[in-house]
Motif scaffolding. Structure first.
Motif, PDB file in Angstrom:
ATOM      1  N   UNK A 232       0.999  -1.202   0.040  1.00  9.61           N
ATOM      2  CA  UNK A 232       0.111   0.061   0.156  1.00  9.61           C
ATOM      3  C   UNK A 232       0.727   1.275   0.115  1.00  9.61           C
ATOM      4  N   UNK A 233       2.322   1.179   0.404  1.00  7.66           N
ATOM      5  CA  UNK A 233       3.044   2.262   0.252  1.00  7.66           C
ATOM      6  C   UNK A 233       3.977   2.080  -0.826  1.00  7.66           C
ATOM      7  N   UNK A 234       4.673   3.326  -1.066  1.00  6.02           N
ATOM      8  CA  UNK A 234       5.767   3.525  -1.958  1.00  6.02           C
ATOM      9  C   UNK A 234       6.976   2.652  -2.021  1.00  6.02           C
ATOM     10  N   UNK A 235       7.267   1.722  -2.877  1.00  7.72           N
ATOM     11  CA  UNK A 235       8.516   0.858  -2.729  1.00  7.72           C
ATOM     12  C   UNK A 235       8.270  -0.356  -2.144  1.00  7.72           C
ATOM     13  N   UNK A 236       9.382  -0.925  -1.819  1.00  4.90           N
ATOM     14  CA  UNK A 236       9.518  -2.124  -1.224  1.00  4.90           C
ATOM     15  C   UNK A 236       9.473  -2.312   0.168  1.00  4.90           C
ATOM     16  N   UNK A 255       8.072  14.511 -19.236  1.00  2.00           N
ATOM     17  CA  UNK A 255       7.910  13.838 -20.600  1.00  2.00           C
ATOM     18  C   UNK A 255       8.221  12.389 -20.218  1.00  2.00           C
ATOM     19  N   UNK A 256       8.944  11.966 -19.257  1.00  2.00           N
ATOM     20  CA  UNK A 256       9.120  10.520 -18.733  1.00  2.00           C
ATOM     21  C   UNK A 256       8.101  10.240 -17.544  1.00  2.00           C
ATOM     22  N   UNK A 257       8.322  11.189 -16.548  1.00  2.00           N
ATOM     23  CA  UNK A 257       7.368  10.875 -15.618  1.00  2.00           C
ATOM     24  C   UNK A 257       5.930  10.609 -15.682  1.00  2.00           C
ATOM     25  N   UNK A 258       5.317  11.277 -16.534  1.00  2.00           N
ATOM     26  CA  UNK A 258       4.059  11.163 -16.945  1.00  2.00           C
ATOM     27  C   UNK A 258       3.539   9.873 -17.327  1.00  2.00           C
ATOM     28  N   UNK A 259       4.322   9.214 -17.872  1.00  2.00           N
ATOM     29  CA  UNK A 259       4.124   7.930 -18.366  1.00  2.00           C
ATOM     30  C   UNK A 259       4.759   6.780 -17.650  1.00  2.00           C
ATOM     31  N   UNK A 260       5.156   7.044 -16.310  1.00  3.78           N
ATOM     32  CA  UNK A 260       5.731   6.102 -15.584  1.00  3.78           C
ATOM     33  C   UNK A 260       4.849   5.749 -14.339  1.00  3.78           C
ATOM     34  N   UNK A 261       4.861   4.406 -14.095  1.00  2.00           N
ATOM     35  CA  UNK A 261       3.966   3.921 -12.967  1.00  2.00           C
ATOM     36  C   UNK A 261       4.794   3.730 -11.683  1.00  2.00           C
ATOM     37  N   UNK A 265      -1.629   3.587  -6.508  1.00  2.00           N
ATOM     38  CA  UNK A 265      -2.711   4.699  -6.316  1.00  2.00           C
ATOM     39  C   UNK A 265      -2.294   6.016  -6.394  1.00  2.00           C
ATOM     40  N   UNK A 266      -1.309   6.185  -7.587  1.00  2.00           N
ATOM     41  CA  UNK A 266      -0.641   7.591  -7.718  1.00  2.00           C
ATOM     42  C   UNK A 266      -1.621   8.324  -8.420  1.00  2.00           C
ATOM     43  N   UNK A 267      -1.627   9.667  -8.253  1.00  2.00           N
ATOM     44  CA  UNK A 267      -2.276  10.610  -8.730  1.00  2.00           C
ATOM     45  C   UNK A 267      -1.555  11.378  -9.636  1.00  2.00           C
ATOM     46  N   UNK A 268      -1.697  11.817 -10.852  1.00  2.00           N
ATOM     47  CA  UNK A 268      -0.820  12.640 -11.575  1.00  2.00           C
ATOM     48  C   UNK A 268      -1.562  13.845 -12.323  1.00  2.00           C
ATOM     49  N   UNK A 269      -1.056  15.039 -12.496  1.00  2.00           N
ATOM     50  CA  UNK A 269      -1.913  15.954 -13.130  1.00  2.00           C
ATOM     51  C   UNK A 269      -0.788  16.870 -14.010  1.00  2.00           C
ATOM     52  N   UNK A 277       2.944  17.154 -11.914  1.00  2.00           N
ATOM     53  CA  UNK A 277       2.668  16.908 -10.346  1.00  2.00           C
ATOM     54  C   UNK A 277       2.416  15.455 -10.055  1.00  2.00           C
ATOM     55  N   UNK A 278       3.103  14.823  -9.126  1.00  2.00           N
ATOM     56  CA  UNK A 278       2.774  13.389  -8.963  1.00  2.00           C
ATOM     57  C   UNK A 278       2.560  13.345  -7.276  1.00  2.00           C
ATOM     58  N   UNK A 279       1.496  12.606  -7.001  1.00  2.00           N
ATOM     59  CA  UNK A 279       1.152  12.418  -5.582  1.00  2.00           C
ATOM     60  C   UNK A 279       1.114  10.762  -5.482  1.00  2.00           C
ATOM     61  N   UNK A 280       1.489  10.506  -4.311  1.00  2.00           N
ATOM     62  CA  UNK A 280       1.368   8.899  -4.189  1.00  2.00           C
ATOM     63  C   UNK A 280       1.821   8.667  -2.517  1.00  2.00           C
ATOM     64  N   UNK A 281       1.057   7.742  -2.034  1.00  2.00           N
ATOM     65  CA  UNK A 281       1.177   7.456  -0.507  1.00  2.00           C
ATOM     66  C   UNK A 281       2.757   6.541  -0.161  1.00  2.00           C
ATOM     67  N   UNK A 282       3.188   6.926   1.130  1.00  2.00           N
ATOM     68  CA  UNK A 282       4.522   6.407   1.313  1.00  2.00           C
ATOM     69  C   UNK A 282       4.589   6.160   2.986  1.00  2.00           C
ATOM     70  N   UNK A 283       5.285   5.185   3.130  1.00  2.00           N
ATOM     71  CA  UNK A 283       5.480   5.040   4.681  1.00  2.00           C
ATOM     72  C   UNK A 283       7.073   5.368   5.109  1.00  2.00           C
ATOM     73  N   UNK A 284       7.750   4.454   4.460  1.00  2.00           N
ATOM     74  CA  UNK A 284       9.433   4.678   4.642  1.00  2.00           C
ATOM     75  C   UNK A 284       9.833   5.666   3.414  1.00  2.00           C
TER      76      UNK A 284
END
Length: 323
Positions: A232-236, A255-261, A265-269, A277-284
């Motif tokens: 549920x959080x970013x990364x491993x 040009x690169x980030x807009x096409x990256x996963x 649950x990420x949100x991009x605009x 602008x990229x939004x995503x959940x993280x823990x660590x």
């Protein structure tokens, strides 16, 4: 379309149909003449044993018999050109393992794939060298350890092993119920229930030493619970999200980030000035900060403030090494 692909297409059309397929539809799908269609149907029925039935009449239609059609499959392994190209890529992925963890176990399969790649009617081997796979950051993995861990995961047995964590560089003995193997950024991780700590943990398989498969059956954790804590959080790094990060990328990096996963649950605009602008959940924050740092001046953490300040400290420490 050659005969190989026509027969495969014909089989799939008849296999998937609930009602007899009209001849006109088959001619359109196969792109062949009526005479060629009848020859292919005869080959499918007489040489390959397919239970083909013909409704007859002026509006001929074909189907598999209701009794045997459900069970019938083409003998051997049949693939069209696109699927064969995908298999070619898979072949190179296996070859990339070289003398590593999967090479020995998959050697017979790889040999069979290479035979399939040259078994087409032309008899010409496909140019495998035209597909290139480059690994990045792949760590050395003990082949025996990997097989024992994978066997415990699939056999649903508990494990004991020694583990040296990179974060603390200390060795511990772990007793776990393996849940699943995860391949992440060219390395393998073991998601498991840690019996001593009574919690879910992820272990880098390359840090596992002397695994012992126990006779005790593994405790199963629901997949939803695994994803809730470990995915549920970013990364491993495990843990439920503690915050959402907001990162803005320059028009160039966008040009690169807009096409990256980056996260499920990420949100991009896109912003009015061309930035992204990229939004995503993280823990660590550790892995997230490393990924942002690689973009240098093309990335800026906007929120939360604590994450922004943590990145500033890392940049200052990095700069101090060049003074």
């Amino acid at each position: 379309m050659d005969r190989y692909e026509r027969v495969l297409t014909l089989h799939r059309a008849l296999k998937a149909a609930r009602y007899p397929v009209p001849m006109a539809q088959l001619l359109d799908e196969l792109g062949c003449s009526r005479a060629t269609l009848y020859r292919d149907i005869a080959f499918l029925r007489d040489a390959l044993g397919a239970p083909v039935e013909n409704s007859g009449g002026d509006a001929a239609a074909f189907s598999y018999s209701e009794a045997d059609g459900e069970r019938f499959e083409l003998p051997g392994l049949w693939m069209n050109s696109d699927e064969l190209a995908a298999l070619l890529a898979l072949n190179e992925l296996m070859g990339r393992a070289g003398p590593g963890v999967l090479a020995g176990a998959l050697a017979p399969l790889r040999t069979r794939i290479e035979q399939l790649l040259s078994d087409r009617s032309s008899g010409r081997a496909l140019p495998i060298e035209r597909i290139r796979v480059v690994a990045w950051g792949e760590r050395r993995l003990d082949q025996v350890v990997f097989r024992q861990v994978a066997g415990a995961v699939l056999g649903r047995h508990q494990l004991r092993f020694g583990y040296r964590a990179r974060t603390t560089n200390t060795s511990t003995q772990r007793w776990i119920s393996p849940q699943r193997l995860t391949h992440y950024r060219d390395n393998w991780y073991l998601d498991a229930w840690d019996h001593d700590r009574e919690a879910l943990r992820s272990f880098a398989v390359d840090r596992i030493k002397d695994p012992v498969v126990l006779e005790k059956p593994a405790i199963d954790v629901a997949e939803a619970d695994l994803d809730d804590l470990l995915a549920s959080s970013y990364g491993i790094f495990a843990g439920k999200p503690k915050a959402w990060a907001t990162i803005r990328f320059s028009e160039h990096a966008a040009r690169w980030v807009s096409d990256e996963h980056w996260h499920s649950q990420q949100k991009g605009q896109w912003l009015p000035d061309g930035r992204y602008e990229l939004q995503l959940p993280y823990s660590n924050a550790r892995e997230l900060l490393m990924d942002v740092l690689k973009y240098g001046p093309d990335a800026e953490i906007v929120a939360p403030l604590s994450l922004r300040e943590e990145l500033k400290i890392q940049l200052q420490l990095a700069l101090s090494g060049y003074r």
